[in-house]
Write an enzyme that holds these catalytic residues in place. Sequence first.
Site, PDB file in Angstrom:
ATOM      1  N   LYS A 119      -9.949  59.259   2.829  1.00  0.00           N
ATOM      2  CA  LYS A 119      -9.810  59.927   4.129  1.00  0.00           C
ATOM      3  C   LYS A 119      -8.714  59.350   5.035  1.00  0.00           C
ATOM      4  O   LYS A 119      -8.877  59.267   6.246  1.00  0.00           O
ATOM      5  CB  LYS A 119     -11.151  59.894   4.882  1.00  0.00           C
ATOM      6  CG  LYS A 119     -12.265  60.643   4.177  1.00  0.00           C
ATOM      7  CD  LYS A 119     -13.572  60.547   4.896  1.00  0.00           C
ATOM      8  CE  LYS A 119     -14.197  59.182   4.735  1.00  0.00           C
ATOM      9  NZ  LYS A 119     -15.616  59.124   5.115  1.00  0.00           N
ATOM     10  N   ASP A 176     -22.841  57.227   5.008  1.00  0.00           N
ATOM     11  CA  ASP A 176     -23.286  58.286   5.926  1.00  0.00           C
ATOM     12  C   ASP A 176     -24.215  59.308   5.259  1.00  0.00           C
ATOM     13  O   ASP A 176     -25.087  59.876   5.901  1.00  0.00           O
ATOM     14  CB  ASP A 176     -22.085  59.005   6.593  1.00  0.00           C
ATOM     15  CG  ASP A 176     -21.032  59.494   5.625  1.00  0.00           C
ATOM     16  OD1 ASP A 176     -21.162  59.239   4.416  1.00  0.00           O
ATOM     17  OD2 ASP A 176     -20.058  60.137   6.080  1.00  0.00           O
TER      18      ASP A 176
END
Length: 491
Positions: free
Chosen positions: A156, A191
Site C-alpha cells: 500500500k 486490521d
Amino acid sequence: MPLPELLKSFEPHFLLSDEKLRDVVTHFRKEMEGGLSEYGKDVAMVPSFVTGVPDGSEEGTFLALDLGGTNLRVCEVRLFGEHKFEIKQQKYKVSDELKEGQARVLFDYIADSVDAFLTDIGSDISSNEPMHLGFTFSFPVEQTAIDAGKLLTWTKGFNAKNAIGHDVVKLLQDAFDKKHIHVRCSALVNDTVGTLLSRSYQSGPALIGAIFGTGTNGAYIDKTRTVTKLGEDKISEAEKGGEHAGEFMVVNTEWGAFDNGRHCLPISAFDNKLDRESINPRKQAFEKLVSGMYLGEIVRNILLHLIDSSVLFDGYSSDVLNTHYGFDAAFVSGIEGCKTSDEVKQLIIKVLGVNTKYITEGCTEVVQWACRVVAERACKLAGCAIAAVILHTGNDKVPEGEEDKGVDVGIDGSVAEFLPRFFDRVEEALVVVLGKEGSSRVKMGLAKDGSGVGAALTALQAKKAMDQRPESHSSFVPGRRVSGQTGSGRT
Ligand code: BGC
C-alpha cells in the site's frame, strides 16, 4: 478498430465468466492450503494467536493504534460489555517521506503521536501500571506470538527502510521506552483480525473479517490443528492448554498476495502497466485488481490508452490524467453513482480536469464503461475470496445434525462502504460459486472501527494472559457461526 469493438476486446479481462470465478476460487483454496502447511508462501495464512472471538461481554479501557490505512489513528477504546463501546480518537497524517524513509523515524513519529494524543485528549486510564496498547499493523507480518511478529513485506505505498525482517512490536516498544512514554504494546493485530473481533463483539460470532479499502485482506477462524505448519508440538500444546491455548485460531490469510504467480487472475495490459510502475512489482497481485489504492489507477491506464487511440476526448489528455495516481477510487465510485450523462460530464471536468470542448458525444459512456468494468471485476473477485474461505471451512452447508445458524462476514473499508452496488455484486459471485442455497446462508455487513475495537479486544486477551489469571484463555468463545441469525442479507 471501431470503438465498440475496441471496448469489447478488453471485456474478457474484466467481465468474468462463471467458469472464471470458479477457477479463481479453486486456485484460491489451493493457495490457502499451501500457506497453512508451509511458511514462505504468497498467501501467508498467518496464525494470529487469537484463539476465538469475543461474545460482547468484554470490559476494559485500552489504547489502540492503527497504522496501514490512509492515516495513523490513535484511539482510546472503552469496552462496556453488552456489545457496547466508546472511542476517542485522533488521526495523524503519515507523509510520503515517513512511508519511504527510515523505519526508526516512522516508529518515533508513531510514538510521538501517541504521546500527543495522551496529552491533547487526555486518557481515562488511571493506574501506575503502563497503559496497555493494541497495535493494529495492517501489513503482512509473520506472527510468532500475540505480541510479536516480523514484517514480511510492505504494501500500500509504504516502503520504510530497515523494517522488513524486524519485530514491529519491538520497534514500537523501543520508541516508547526511548521517549519514556509509559505504554506497553501488548498485542499485535491485523486490521482483518480486528474487524472479525469487532464484528463478533457487536453482533454475534462471525466467521470472516475482511477489508476492502486501500488494501484488501481477510481473516477467519480455523481449527488450530489445520495450521499444520505450526508443528505437532505447538498444536498439541495449544490444544492441551499451554500459552495462548485454544482449539481454534484466527488466521490472517494475507489474500492480497493471491496468485502472485499469475496462474489464473484476469490480468490485462492495463494491470501490467500499473504493476510495473508500482513500488512493489510482481507482489500483491490480487490486491492490485481489487483494492481502493489501485482502482483509480487502472481506470486512468484505460482512459489514457483510449485517448492515445484517439477514440476519447478527441485524443487530448489532462494534467490529472497524465499524473501517476492522479485520481483515486473515489472517482470510480462517483461515476458509478451518477444517474445522468450530465453528472458524469461534470465529474470528468471537476476531477479529471478535461477541457469541456473535448468531451464530445459518447465520451461520458466510455468513461462510465471503464469505471463499471473495473468495479465489476473488483467486486466479483472480492466475492471469490469470501467464497473460498467459506468452502475451505465447510460453511457452504449446514453441518450435519446442527441447526442452520448462517455464516456471518464483517467487512470494512472504503471500497465496500462507498462503491455503489458492492455488496450486490459480491453476492452475485457468491451465488455462482456457492449456489443459491449456500450463498443464502451468508450474511455480510459493514463492521466499522474494527481496527480500534479489535485492537482493544486483543490487548484485553493479551493482558489477561499476562496476568496469568485462570480465565485468561477462556475470555473469547470459539464462535464459528452466527447465533440467532439466519438467511442472507446485510446488516
Ligand atoms: C496488507 C494486509 C491488510 C490489508 C488491508 C494489505 O496490503 O498486506 O495486512 O490487512 O492491506 O488493510
